[in-house]
Design a protein around this motif. Structure first.
Motif, PDB file in Angstrom:
ATOM      1  N   GLU A 296      19.426  33.087  99.596  1.00  0.00           N
ATOM      2  CA  GLU A 296      20.280  33.581 100.831  1.00  0.00           C
ATOM      3  C   GLU A 296      20.638  35.088 100.459  1.00  0.00           C
ATOM      4  OE1 GLU A 296      21.267  34.183 103.989  1.00  0.00           O
ATOM      5  OE2 GLU A 296      21.471  32.014 103.863  1.00  0.00           O
ATOM      6  N   VAL A 308      24.938  37.248 106.764  1.00  0.00           N
ATOM      7  CA  VAL A 308      25.853  36.503 105.928  1.00  0.00           C
ATOM      8  C   VAL A 308      26.771  37.620 105.261  1.00  0.00           C
ATOM      9  CG1 VAL A 308      25.926  35.479 103.774  1.00  0.00           C
ATOM     10  CG2 VAL A 308      24.008  34.669 105.423  1.00  0.00           C
ATOM     11  N   ILE A 311      28.804  33.688 100.536  1.00  0.00           N
ATOM     12  CA  ILE A 311      28.247  32.514 100.223  1.00  0.00           C
ATOM     13  C   ILE A 311      28.623  32.234  98.833  1.00  0.00           C
ATOM     14  CG2 ILE A 311      25.786  33.135  99.575  1.00  0.00           C
ATOM     15  CD1 ILE A 311      24.600  30.498 100.920  1.00  0.00           C
ATOM     16  N   LYS A 317      30.079  29.141 103.553  1.00  0.00           N
ATOM     17  CA  LYS A 317      29.459  30.548 103.941  1.00  0.00           C
ATOM     18  C   LYS A 317      29.904  30.872 104.977  1.00  0.00           C
ATOM     19  CE  LYS A 317      25.100  30.507 105.649  1.00  0.00           C
ATOM     20  NZ  LYS A 317      23.684  30.354 105.888  1.00  0.00           N
ATOM     21  N   SER A 319      29.813  34.092 107.832  1.00  0.00           N
ATOM     22  CA  SER A 319      28.667  34.796 108.342  1.00  0.00           C
ATOM     23  C   SER A 319      29.214  35.478 110.068  1.00  0.00           C
ATOM     24  CB  SER A 319      27.419  34.049 108.896  1.00  0.00           C
ATOM     25  OG  SER A 319      26.893  33.351 107.697  1.00  0.00           O
TER      26      SER A 319
END
Length: 420
Positions: A296, A308, A311, A317, A319
């Protein structure tokens, strides 16, 4: 109504409510400031019902406090995961006759137990619904009896809410059950479905469910405040820490159902929309979270996924929400070209990860995990496995370089929109 007892079914697990997002079973959810099962116990007591048994199973420890606080009897089921609510009734068969039969996750705005049930006639709450595809539907005869039970109907008279089971009815019901319990498929039937096989022998009468009765078949029905009140405190704490906000500032919570191993919801904060992802129950067996964090990070650096905010190796996570104009379509050449272009950029980035994966061995592992639920997937996919093995063998002989990759290019993992 001191001679009437009550049984509350609370053993099952509701997958529709994404249990990973919560720290408690559905019957312990809060709605309008009250715990669902606690409200129902209070309403039963207000109606004069003192003898109350609660059948528990999934996350049973969460219900133990009810014994001290409300003086109810807890009955523990060890069969809840493999059998229907019929197994719960079997555990309390000696208490069923002359009892209200309730579900822990129901909500009544007004007390439904005053003036409902009692005597020698068994009754079940029903209501007319325009969308009955997920309900059990029956016909109401001229004398009020229910008949012709079926499921999947587009509309009709649906069985909802509580029932009252008369003593003689309960005795006849379990006599039929004992005779047929070894038949194929019986243990998977709901008690209402078993009744439907014997409707002529077990008269069950309809009574209209009260206005304001809710069953909570989806998270949306909890309302925005209800969803926020029941989400795992860890998820809310993560959001508040990362976005420097208070829980009450989080609004417009909406569950997102697209993931296979994770569960997610979108929300609004200060005129911005975000998505929070929480790791699903099976995700730890399917996803290497440390490798995911590295991948990521690379996608963020390459501009492939600028959404993002943070994470974690634990699997969650946060976003920014990216609007999607439509779903990714593998049959659309433009979508396929754009997707392959992103994958190629990822492969050619030069990024590396210490957590190398033998994809063939990993595929074998996932097949073994899937087989019990997918009908012996190992055997059905044996031919494909042999072909992949030959390709893998030649790739290894040719010493193709190993690069960072996205190994789950499932359509819902792409977003098609103006920002993508």
């Amino acid at each position: 109504m001191s001679d009437v007892r009550a049984i509350i079914l609370a053993a099952g697990k509701s997958s529709q409510f994404f249990p990973p997002l919560y720290d408690k079973p559905k019957g312990l959810f809060e709605y309008r400031g009250e715990v669902l099962i606690e409200r129902q116990i209070r309403q039963l007591r207000e109606a004069g019902v003192e003898d109350i048994a609660v059948v528990v199973g999934y996350e049973k420890e969460h219900f133990f406090y009810l014994e001290d606080r409300f003086g109810v009897d807890l009955v523990v089921s060890t069969r809840w995961a493999d059998e229907s609510n019929f197994s719960s009734l079997d555990l309390v068969r000696d208490r069923l006759g002359g009892s209200f039969l309730c579900c822990a996750d129901h909500w009544y705005s007004e007390n439904p137990f005053v003036g409902f049930g009692g005597g020698d006639r068994s009754v079940r709450m029903v209501r007319e619904q325009g969308d009955a595809t997920r309900e059990l539907v029956a016909d109401v005869c001229d004398d009020g009896r229910l008949a012709n039970l079926r499921c999947g109907a587009p509309s009709g008279t649906c069985m909802v809410g509580a029932a009252y089971i008369a003593p003689e009815w309960a005795e006849r019901f379990f006599g039929l059950y004992d005779r047929e319990r070894g038949y194929i498929g019986v243990k998977g039937l709901l008690w209402e479905q078993f009744w439907g096989r014997h409707a002529d022998e077990l008269p069950l009468f309809a009574v209209a469910a009260p206005e304001g009765m809710l069953e909570f078949d989806s998270m949306e029905e909890l309302g925005e405040d209800g969803v926020l009140a029941n989400v795992s405190p860890a998820a809310i704490a993560n959001i508040c820490r990362l976005l420097s906000c208070a829980p009450e500032e989080i609004t417009h919570i909406k569950p997102l159902n697209a993931g296979l191993t994770n569960v997610s919801f979108s929300f609004h904060l200060r005129h911005q929309k975000y998505v929070y992802r929480h790791p699903g129950v099976s995700s730890s067996a399917l996803v290497d979270r440390d490798a995911e964090v590295v991948a990521e990070g690379t996608a963020m650096e390459l501009g492939i996924d600028p959404s993002v905010i943070d994470i974690s190796p634990e699997g969650w996570k946060l976003s920014r929400f990216v609007p999607s104009s439509r779903s990714f379509d593998y049959e659309n050449p433009a979508d396929l070209a754009a997707g392959v272009g992103q994958i190629r950029a990822f492969h050619e980035s030069g990024a590396s990860c210490a957590l190398a994966v033998d994809l063939l061995s990993e595929g074998d592992r996932l097949l073994e995990l899937a087989s019990p639920r997918k009908g012996e997937a190992v055997g059905r996919l044996a031919g494909l496995r042999r072909r992949l093995g030959r390709v893998w063998h030649h790739v290894e002989l040719d010493e193709w370089p190993k690069v960072l990759c996205h190994n789950d290019t499932y359509a819902v993992n792409w977003i098609v929109g103006d920002e993508c």
